[in-house]
Enzyme design. Structure first.
Site, PDB file in Angstrom:
ATOM      1  N   ARG A  66       2.538   4.561  -4.202  1.00  0.00           N
ATOM      2  CA  ARG A  66       1.416   4.708  -5.128  1.00  0.00           C
ATOM      3  C   ARG A  66       1.315   6.139  -5.675  1.00  0.00           C
ATOM      4  NH1 ARG A  66      -3.153   0.765  -2.233  1.00  0.00           N
ATOM      5  NH2 ARG A  66      -2.105  -1.190  -2.731  1.00  0.00           N
ATOM      6  N   SER A  67       0.144   6.759  -5.603  1.00  0.00           N
ATOM      7  CA  SER A  67      -0.032   8.050  -6.274  1.00  0.00           C
ATOM      8  C   SER A  67       0.679   9.216  -5.605  1.00  0.00           C
ATOM      9  CB  SER A  67      -1.518   8.379  -6.415  1.00  0.00           C
ATOM     10  OG  SER A  67      -2.086   7.620  -7.456  1.00  0.00           O
ATOM     11  N   ALA A  68       1.251   9.006  -4.427  1.00  0.00           N
ATOM     12  CA  ALA A  68       2.105  10.056  -3.882  1.00  0.00           C
ATOM     13  C   ALA A  68       3.292  10.303  -4.810  1.00  0.00           C
ATOM     14  CB  ALA A  68       2.586   9.699  -2.486  1.00  0.00           C
TER      15      ALA A  68
END
Length: 386
Positions: A66-68
């Site tokens: 995801r946003s990593a």
């Protein structure tokens, strides 16, 4: 629960915390890798990689983070600046003329990285097919009127960060950001890390862990403040609209989603790939170093701080990276990195020489400060005697 792998002497608290995550925090399948001064000191994995909970997580199992992913995408723009190919202080429209519509001509490249560009939402959300088409998605962002005057405030660009960063890279290099990551970052370091997962990797048995269908809505923490809960519940809020820029919400096990190049949200990595990437940002790893000292300091220098118009809490950002603070507690004041919504985390701490990658398929209704990730960060801190 069988936990596999090794820890170097002194890092036993990390193994203990990893085991407790399964025993007390409902971990399902996960892995953590920690580097110290370019040397791997923690390599642990456990749990199951499939929805049914029958197939064991293997060494080398990868996971959507995801946003990593944003931490990896950010590095592309900073490395282009380091090479003199991109000016972070230039207007975005210098590279992407169509972007100047609706008063966005005053948006600078660094505003994009610091979540100050003012375009966290789209008036018309994109279905996956359009979100994955770089021409269509870039045109939608360019035509979007800003939610605030660019540069004057900050708010998390949860999904539009994909098209802002991706189009800048495409205009400057002629390559997709996924191809640039593969050729200039992953290949030299030997990383299992992709933005746009190749079909051959997806089809490998045991390669990619499955995630359960995401729950609707979601809050920032297990017990969110009322203002945060209301923001996530309100379809008209910047919060809901920012996360819903791709609608309907994609199935994260769908091959079409995994193969798309969406550097805000759909990177796939092993814990090793994420940790090794961050280790190479702050030092040499097997002869490869990514950031110069000057780029490193620019990356983690505070550019945005205070109330976040989208996340509705106080956040701190450098150039693309979340900085240590209440929204994203990391190892120390000098740490920088990025969480993934619901669990994943990658970060580095230059002063301690630490780089950490944590991936999980047991996503939770959280955006930052996941309790499992925080338990592991605390264990690393304890291992260092801090």
């Amino acid at each position: 629960m069988d936990v596999n792998g090794t820890v170097a002497e002194g890092f036993e608290p990390v193994r203990a915390a990893f085991v407790r995550n399964f025993e007390t925090l409902g971990e399902r399948g996960a892995a953590i890798v920690v580097y110290r001064d370019g040397r791997k000191v923690v390599d642990l994995w456990g749990g199951t990689r499939d929805v049914d909970g029958t197939e064991p997580w293997e060494h080398g199992t990868a996971q959507i983070v995801r946003s990593a992913t944003k931490g990896v995408a950010t590095a592309v723009l900073l490395l282009l600046a380091q090479r003199g190919e991109l000016d972070l202080d230039a207007p975005v429209s210098h590279y992407w003329p169509e972007f100047k519509a609706h008063g966005k001509e005053r948006t600078h490249v660094w505003h994009v990285l610091a979540h100050r560009a003012g375009v966290p939402v789209l008036d018309r959300p994109l279905p996956l097919a359009e979100a994955a088409d770089p021409d269509t998605a870039a045109a939608a962002v360019a035509a979007q009127a800003p939610a605030w005057e660019p540069g004057t405030d900050h708010g998390y660009h949860a999904q539009t960060y994909s098209w802002l960063t991706g189009e800048l890279v495409r205009r400057v290099t002629g390559r997709s950001i996924g191809a640039w990551i593969d050729e200039e970052i992953a290949a030299p370091l030997g990383l299992d890390l992709w933005v746009g997962l190749p079909d051959a990797e997806r089809r490998r048995v045991g390669r990619v862990a499955q995630v359960e269908a995401p729950a609707a809505g979601g809050g920032l923490r297990i017990r969110p403040k009322r203002a945060v809960s209301e923001a996530y519940a309100d379809p008209s809020s910047l919060t809901r609209r920012a996360f819903a820029a791709i609608t309907p919400q994609p199935d994260e096990n769908d091959p079409a989603y995994l193969s798309a190049v969406l550097p805000a949200s759909n990177g796939v990595a092993t814990a090793e790939g994420l940790a090794r990437f961050y280790a190479a940002l702050i030092g040499e790893v097997d002869g490869v170093r990514l950031f110069s000292e000057d780029t490193l300091e620019r990356a983690r220098g505070e550019r945005s701080a205070g109330p976040d118009r989208v996340l509705v809490i106080n956040t701190r950002f450098g150039l693309g990276y979340m900085l240590h603070g209440s929204a994203s507690p990391l190892l120390s004041a000098g740490s920088f990195g990025h969480p993934g919504r619901g669990g994943a985390l990658g970060f580095a701490d230059p002063e301690a020489g630490i780089a950490l990658g944590y991936v999980t398929n047991g996503f939770r209704k959280s955006v930052t400060a996941d309790p499992r990730a925080q338990a592991l960060v605390g264990a690393v801190r304890a291992s260092l005697g801090e």
